[in-house]
Scaffold this motif. Structure first.
Motif, PDB file in Angstrom:
ATOM      1  N   ASN A 493      28.020  -9.336   4.992  1.00 20.87           N
ATOM      2  CA  ASN A 493      29.007 -10.244   4.428  1.00 20.87           C
ATOM      3  C   ASN A 493      28.381 -11.584   4.040  1.00 20.87           C
ATOM      4  O   ASN A 493      27.897 -12.332   4.902  1.00 20.87           O
ATOM      5  N   ALA A 494      28.400 -11.898   2.744  1.00 24.14           N
ATOM      6  CA  ALA A 494      27.839 -13.167   2.283  1.00 24.14           C
ATOM      7  C   ALA A 494      28.579 -14.355   2.886  1.00 24.14           C
ATOM      8  O   ALA A 494      27.996 -15.441   3.056  1.00 24.14           O
ATOM      9  N   ASN A 495      29.844 -14.173   3.234  1.00 25.10           N
ATOM     10  CA  ASN A 495      30.600 -15.287   3.818  1.00 25.10           C
ATOM     11  C   ASN A 495      30.035 -15.717   5.170  1.00 25.10           C
ATOM     12  O   ASN A 495      30.173 -16.870   5.569  1.00 25.10           O
ATOM     13  N   THR A 496      29.388 -14.799   5.883  1.00 27.29           N
ATOM     14  CA  THR A 496      28.737 -15.169   7.141  1.00 27.29           C
ATOM     15  C   THR A 496      27.592 -16.137   6.875  1.00 27.29           C
ATOM     16  O   THR A 496      27.428 -17.147   7.579  1.00 27.29           O
ATOM     17  N   THR A 497      26.796 -15.848   5.860  1.00 28.45           N
ATOM     18  CA  THR A 497      25.681 -16.721   5.491  1.00 28.45           C
ATOM     19  C   THR A 497      26.184 -18.065   4.993  1.00 28.45           C
ATOM     20  O   THR A 497      25.629 -19.122   5.331  1.00 28.45           O
ATOM     21  N   ILE A 498      27.239 -18.050   4.191  1.00 26.00           N
ATOM     22  CA  ILE A 498      27.808 -19.299   3.669  1.00 26.00           C
ATOM     23  C   ILE A 498      28.335 -20.174   4.812  1.00 26.00           C
ATOM     24  O   ILE A 498      28.116 -21.390   4.834  1.00 26.00           O
ATOM     25  N   ARG A 499      29.029 -19.571   5.767  1.00 24.57           N
ATOM     26  CA  ARG A 499      29.541 -20.334   6.907  1.00 24.57           C
ATOM     27  C   ARG A 499      28.398 -20.986   7.691  1.00 24.57           C
ATOM     28  O   ARG A 499      28.504 -22.139   8.128  1.00 24.57           O
ATOM     29  N   TYR A 500      27.305 -20.246   7.870  1.00 19.85           N
ATOM     30  CA  TYR A 500      26.158 -20.809   8.588  1.00 19.85           C
ATOM     31  C   TYR A 500      25.574 -21.993   7.818  1.00 19.85           C
ATOM     32  O   TYR A 500      25.288 -23.044   8.409  1.00 19.85           O
ATOM     33  N   TYR A 501      25.392 -21.820   6.529  1.00 17.07           N
ATOM     34  CA  TYR A 501      24.766 -22.890   5.742  1.00 17.07           C
ATOM     35  C   TYR A 501      25.647 -24.134   5.707  1.00 17.07           C
ATOM     36  O   TYR A 501      25.140 -25.261   5.756  1.00 17.07           O
ATOM     37  N   ARG A 502      26.951 -23.938   5.643  1.00 24.03           N
ATOM     38  CA  ARG A 502      27.855 -25.087   5.704  1.00 24.03           C
ATOM     39  C   ARG A 502      27.759 -25.800   7.046  1.00 24.03           C
ATOM     40  O   ARG A 502      27.762 -27.044   7.112  1.00 24.03           O
ATOM     41  N   ALA A 503      27.657 -25.036   8.126  1.00 27.94           N
ATOM     42  CA  ALA A 503      27.504 -25.651   9.446  1.00 27.94           C
ATOM     43  C   ALA A 503      26.171 -26.376   9.551  1.00 27.94           C
ATOM     44  O   ALA A 503      26.069 -27.444  10.171  1.00 27.94           O
ATOM     45  N   LEU A 504      25.150 -25.809   8.928  1.00 23.75           N
ATOM     46  CA  LEU A 504      23.832 -26.437   8.932  1.00 23.75           C
ATOM     47  C   LEU A 504      23.875 -27.767   8.189  1.00 23.75           C
ATOM     48  O   LEU A 504      23.289 -28.771   8.641  1.00 23.75           O
TER      49      LEU A 504
END
Length: 640
Positions: A493-504
């Protein structure tokens, strides 16, 4: 992850979930002058068991291994004592000659645990001073998972290394081909985990190989050390890449991490898609019904402002399956409508999964993934034999197929529940389904017990990477990270990666600060690691024909993510965009159908308003753009 494509999508084998392979590389370019003290032997003299054994560090043994990827060409599989010379153009790709070496190395000195390795070395005088290490996909268990070296990498002079993550894939011996879905290495007996094997898979084999490989490579070419080291991986290789960056920040100077596997989120996503359809026969989605939903979801294309068949920002869409797809009449079923239970299944797939405390465990899938030709992962591989039993598709399906159930359910059984004889994936996780808002029929979603989430997280703890603070040491030493993910990836799920990058970004004080050393590129229309309807070729990585292969692209800073990374590491120039290409049939020997720049998140490619839409020169990546942060109703439902 690897999977056999079914039905109309073909019978080719595709690398899935972690399809991921990581690559460790040193330095940029491929025309560096060899060290002055480089050996004067010929390639044939160098590529022998005796010669290679002399340069290996303690604990590493050159020998034949039983688990070189079964889809490798014969020229790479016919090692004699662990070495073989592959002649110039032996594979018809124009590559220069190189040496293939296989063997094992100790990962745990106390227990004597070992993992197997494979390495590729350019001829003496052709090494560029750099180290390139590939990771592995799925549950691994084979070596050279990415296939033969690409022409770009071997011609540039990289020394390349791979590991099987410390175990042999059972499907090689039992089925005659590599599936990389076998999880049984994780247990010694029901209820007894094999912690040595788990440690190798989760973190230790990749980390240990980085030390062994760099030392052996430098010794082979008479250098004090390698100039630079890089890592490239996707799927589970992407997880390995992120574990290296967050747990072992000194191992690599630069890392490319694609579609990184986040075990707690990923298994929650996969089991949601399976278990919501196990509720009853009426809840399962047929291939024809998935195509019906996909046709409706394609309307999201317009949400990015350009009708070009690609959705640049799926989370900005307002897609709602209840208003977009007809509801079947009560008591009837058809390929042109969905039953109430099927409506609920689609809603749960697209909605965030929460724990019993209301926390988001996994983001929902974007509607764009429904349009992917990988969407068969949403469907059952065949009619289940039982909806409540331990093995709905028969025993050990992971040895012959790579579907979500075959992969995820049995990983949970062996990694999380230690192969317990009473584990039953249809019941043991405690997942439940219902309306998040009793007044909103569109809010049907999954809930995972907090205790189950904690159990999964604990089991994978040594191989997790999603803590934003854990990347600080990697960044502080000047190392660089490029992340990428396909927006129609129906497996990870690309949304998992997006959520991580936003948190970063939040932890770093904003995207401007974060982009100094970490950049994320999202590819519209790209599937899992390779393929898809959109421009998906921007990295030379997979080269295993008939298994998992991607079209090869020019190895320069404009078209190849690894070349762009090296330019960033060695010359301090970050990539402002990477041009992705779409080849006919995803075959680089055929015509280019489309090119498009991939932009650093949170910007997205902007059409300039004139000229061919299929030409990257008519698109740009405005540095001040933050439009990927725009969220519509679908994104809100997905927990974004």
């Amino acid at each position: 992850m690897r999977t056999r494509l079914r039905g109309r999508r073909s019978s080719a084998i595709v690398s899935a979930i972690f399809a991921a392979s990581a690559v460790a590389v040193s330095g940029c370019g491929g025309n560096d002058v060899a060290p002055a003290n480089a050996p004067t032997v010929t390639l044939a003299e160098m590529c022998t068991q005796a010669y290679m054994q002399r340069i290996m560090p303690a604990g590493a043994t050159v020998k034949d291994i039983p688990n070189a990827l079964t889809y490798l060409p014969a020229q790479m599989r016919t090692t004699k004592g662990g070495t073989v010379v592959v002649a110039e153009n032996a594979l018809g790709d124009g590559a220069p000659p190189y040496c293939v070496v296989t063997g094992s190395f100790v990962t745990n000195k106390e227990s004597g645990k070992t993992a197997n390795f494979g390495a590729v070395f350019p001829a003496p005088g052709k090494w560029n001073g750099k180290y390139l290490q590939f990771g592995c996909g799925g549950n691994c268990g084979s070596v050279f998972e990415a296939g033969p070296p690409t022409v770009a990498h071997i011609s540039s002079g990289y020394a390349m290394w791979h590991t099987d993550d410390g175990h042999v894939d059972r499907s090689i011996a039992e089925k005659g081909f590599s599936v990389e879905a076998d999880p049984t290495f994780a247990v010694k007996a029901p209820g007894v985990p094999d912690t040595d094997a788990l440690d190798d898979y989760l973190y230790r084999a990749v980390h240990s190989l980085s030390a062994v490989g760099k030392q052996a490579t430098a010794a082979l070419y008479g250098a004090a050390k390698v100039d630079h080291s890089y890592f490239l991986g996707c799927s589970d290789g992407g997880r390995e890449a992120m574990v290296e960056a967050t747990h072992y920040p000194d191992d690599f100077d630069g890392i490319v991490a694609g579609a990184p596997y986040d075990p707690p989120a990923a298994h929650t996503n996969w089991m949601t898609r399976e278990l919501v359809q196990f509720r009853s026969p009426a809840a399962a989605l047929s291939d024809a019904q998935m195509q019906l939903v996909a046709k409706a979801a394609a309307s999201c294309d317009a949400s990015d402002g350009v009708n070009d068949g690609l959705d640049q920002n799926p989370n900005a869409c307002v897609f709602n399956v209840r208003t977009a797809v007809p509801l079947c009449a009560a008591g009837s079923a058809s390929d042109s409508c969905l039953t109430q239970a099927q409506m609920e299944s689609v809603s749960a797939i697209l909605s965030a999964v929460r724990d019993t405390s209301g926390n988001t465990v996994a983001a929902g899938w974007a509607a764009a993934t429904l349009t992917s030709n990988e969407s068969f992962f949403y469907e059952f591989p065949s009619a289940p034999l039982t909806l409540t039993g331990r093995d709905p598709f028969g025993p050990e399906p992971y040895l012959s197929m790579f579907t979500e159930w075959a992969f995820s359910n049995y990983i949970l059984r062996d990694f999380v529940y230690a192969g317990a004889s009473d584990y039953n994936g249809t019941r043991s996780l405690g997942m439940s389904f219902g309306l998040g808002d009793p007044a909103d029929a569109s809010s049907f979603q999954a809930t995972m017990p907090t205790t189950t989430v904690q159990r999964i997280t604990s089991a994978f703890q040594k191989g997790l990477w999603d803590d934003p603070a854990a990347l600080s040491s990697f960044s502080s030493r000047g190392a660089k990270l490029i992340m990428y993910h396909g927006l129609t990836d129906a497996l990870m799920n690309a949304n998992t990666t997006i959520r991580y990058y936003r948190a970063l970004a939040a932890a770093r004080g904003g995207y401007g600060n974060l982009q100094k050393d970490v950049r994320l590129f999202l590819a519209p229309g790209m599937n899992h690691c390779v393929g898809g309807d959109g421009p998906n070729a921007f990295l030379n990585q997979y080269n295993a024909k008939g298994w998992f292969a991607g079209p090869q692209v020019p190895f320069d800073t404009d078209h190849d993510a690894l070349a762009a990374l090296q330019n960033w590491v060695e010359k301090g120039t970050p990539p402002k965009s990477i041009i992705a290409s779409k080849y006919a049939d995803d075959d680089a020997s055929k015509s280019v159908q489309r090119t498009m720049p991939l932009c650093p998140f949170p910007s997205k490619a902007q059409y300039n308003g004139s000229g061919a839409i299929n030409d990257a020169s008519n698109w740009s990546c405005p540095e001040s753009d933050t439009s990927m942060l725009n969220i519509g109703a679908a994104g809100v439902r997905a927990g974004m």
